[in-house]
Design a protein around this motif. Sequence first.
Motif, PDB file in Angstrom:
ATOM      1  N   GLU A 130      -1.995   2.335   5.057  1.00 15.33           N
ATOM      2  CA  GLU A 130      -0.763   1.574   5.202  1.00 15.33           C
ATOM      3  C   GLU A 130      -0.355   0.958   3.875  1.00 15.33           C
ATOM      4  N   GLY A 131       0.892   0.579   3.802  1.00 16.44           N
ATOM      5  CA  GLY A 131       1.391  -0.087   2.604  1.00 16.44           C
ATOM      6  C   GLY A 131       2.835   0.275   2.360  1.00 16.44           C
ATOM      7  N   ASP A 132       3.411  -0.395   1.407  1.00 14.63           N
ATOM      8  CA  ASP A 132       4.793  -0.166   1.000  1.00 14.63           C
ATOM      9  C   ASP A 132       4.778   0.603  -0.316  1.00 14.63           C
ATOM     10  N   ARG A 164      -2.464  -1.194  -1.073  1.00 15.15           N
ATOM     11  CA  ARG A 164      -2.609  -0.305   0.071  1.00 15.15           C
ATOM     12  C   ARG A 164      -3.721  -0.837   0.973  1.00 15.15           C
ATOM     13  N   ILE A 165      -3.563  -0.648   2.268  1.00 17.91           N
ATOM     14  CA  ILE A 165      -4.553  -1.082   3.250  1.00 17.91           C
ATOM     15  C   ILE A 165      -5.041   0.139   4.016  1.00 17.91           C
ATOM     16  N   LEU A 166      -6.338   0.375   3.988  1.00 16.80           N
ATOM     17  CA  LEU A 166      -6.957   1.451   4.750  1.00 16.80           C
ATOM     18  C   LEU A 166      -7.581   0.825   5.988  1.00 16.80           C
ATOM     19  N   THR A 183       2.464 -12.610   4.715  1.00 16.38           N
ATOM     20  CA  THR A 183       2.654 -12.142   3.348  1.00 16.38           C
ATOM     21  C   THR A 183       1.604 -11.107   2.964  1.00 16.38           C
ATOM     22  N   GLY A 184       1.926 -10.345   1.931  1.00 19.06           N
ATOM     23  CA  GLY A 184       0.993  -9.360   1.403  1.00 19.06           C
ATOM     24  C   GLY A 184       1.049  -8.012   2.075  1.00 19.06           C
ATOM     25  N   GLY A 185       1.938  -7.834   3.070  1.00 21.90           N
ATOM     26  CA  GLY A 185       2.039  -6.554   3.749  1.00 21.90           C
ATOM     27  C   GLY A 185       0.980  -6.323   4.805  1.00 21.90           C
ATOM     28  N   VAL A 186       0.163  -7.349   5.099  1.00 19.67           N
ATOM     29  CA  VAL A 186      -0.894  -7.186   6.094  1.00 19.67           C
ATOM     30  C   VAL A 186      -0.319  -7.440   7.488  1.00 19.67           C
TER      31      VAL A 186
END
Length: 462
Positions: A240-242, A248-250, A359-362
């Motif tokens: 995931e991520g923008d 990026r978040i796995l 915040t942070g896209g999480v």
Amino acid sequence: MAKAKTQYVCQNCGYTSPTNFGRCPNCGAWNQMVEEVVAPVNTKATPSRRQDGNSHAPQLLNEVNMQPEPRVKTDLEELNRVLGGGIVPGSLILIGGDPGIGKSTLLLQVSGQLQKTGEKVLYISGEESASQIKLRASRLNVKGDKLYLYPETNMATIRETIAELDPKYIIIDSVQTMNEPELSSVVGSVSQIREITAELMKIAKNEQRTIFVVGHVTKDGAIAGPKVLEHMVDTVLYFEGDTHHSYRILRSVKNRFGSTNEIGIFEMRTDGLQEVANPSEIFLEERLAGATGSAVVVSMEGTRPILVEIQALLAPSMFGNAKRTSTGIDHNKVALIMAVLEKRANLMLQNQDAYLKATGGVKLNEPAIDLATALAIASSYKDKEIAPDDCFIGEIGLTGEIRRVNRIDQRLSEAAKLGFRRAFIPKNNLSGVKIPQGLTVIGLTTIGEAIQKVFKGAKKLS
């Protein structure tokens, strides 16, 4: 010879019908019914279904010899964490994500690290040529004499190559581009993906080869193809991520060999993905001092505690119906918390537009974020600042009570490590809790009590 039949298969859910529908009766998707020819049943075994001679007889549980193989560690500790401690030999791992998010980059880096163990790695690509992969490998500084590149989509040829080369690790990029020649359906169809995944699972289990499979996602964020694809594999990871931001978040959503909802944080750089050792600092580093509508929650993502700032902005509604918008927090959870605040804390929110963001896209989806969300809303509504060294942990019930949460010791330790001075937690969590040095822990019973204690002595900024 039996006559071939025609059926229509929904490419969204796999529903089959003898007649064509504009709208799938099962999932409701429009224009997803594709005509496929059902080949007559052949009594002669095809190569993909031929018995390998390793027949198994039923065994008693107590008589089964278990020889657990050690997990294979990569150089990326974040990936090891998400996989439950490392790669399990003979497992089938599915990685999904938006286009351009970094799936191929991650697997190419992992391939370069795995070939250092002395085992052969076969990178099969149906989307890029060998020269294109080599160009990316040069940018990522991936080298090695055990990494083989193989641009191919024909599964019959791929099976022969695997048997001849005998690699320990295989990367399939991507499963939607692979073609099973025994089937007459088009590449990427439900039947093709289902058959190819079954064949890869057989190769992984019977031959003890670890296989990574890249899966495309739909516009709704789900992995394209039949849902059985996720059921068949051992592990499902979402990247995931923008694409406009570097982080990026796995995320692990299924893992037969470890815990689910584990996350790993990476930063995309020109030389590849780099691990983020302390994601809590990343999520809090741009927090604005003295701002209202901001509260910090200690959330658990799998076995990892992370601190995330929850922001809320309330403004008078210009129309009859107040607007509720949220990013990273479930919309229904926001509506529920605002209803509890209005009923149990006497905050008049029905004429206020509310905008909330993690915040942070999480993405936060656990009960312990309720208290921080409620206090961020109250802070914006009252226009009063929350102390910058306060953090919040707790679930809110419909009667306004603050309910206990799990793993409170880990959460408090993470908060103390990042310099927070006060932590507001459910009162029922106080018994037996280990309070870190330098951290004051305050127990709460109701949301009304929380608002009174948090904003006691706070100045109104307007």
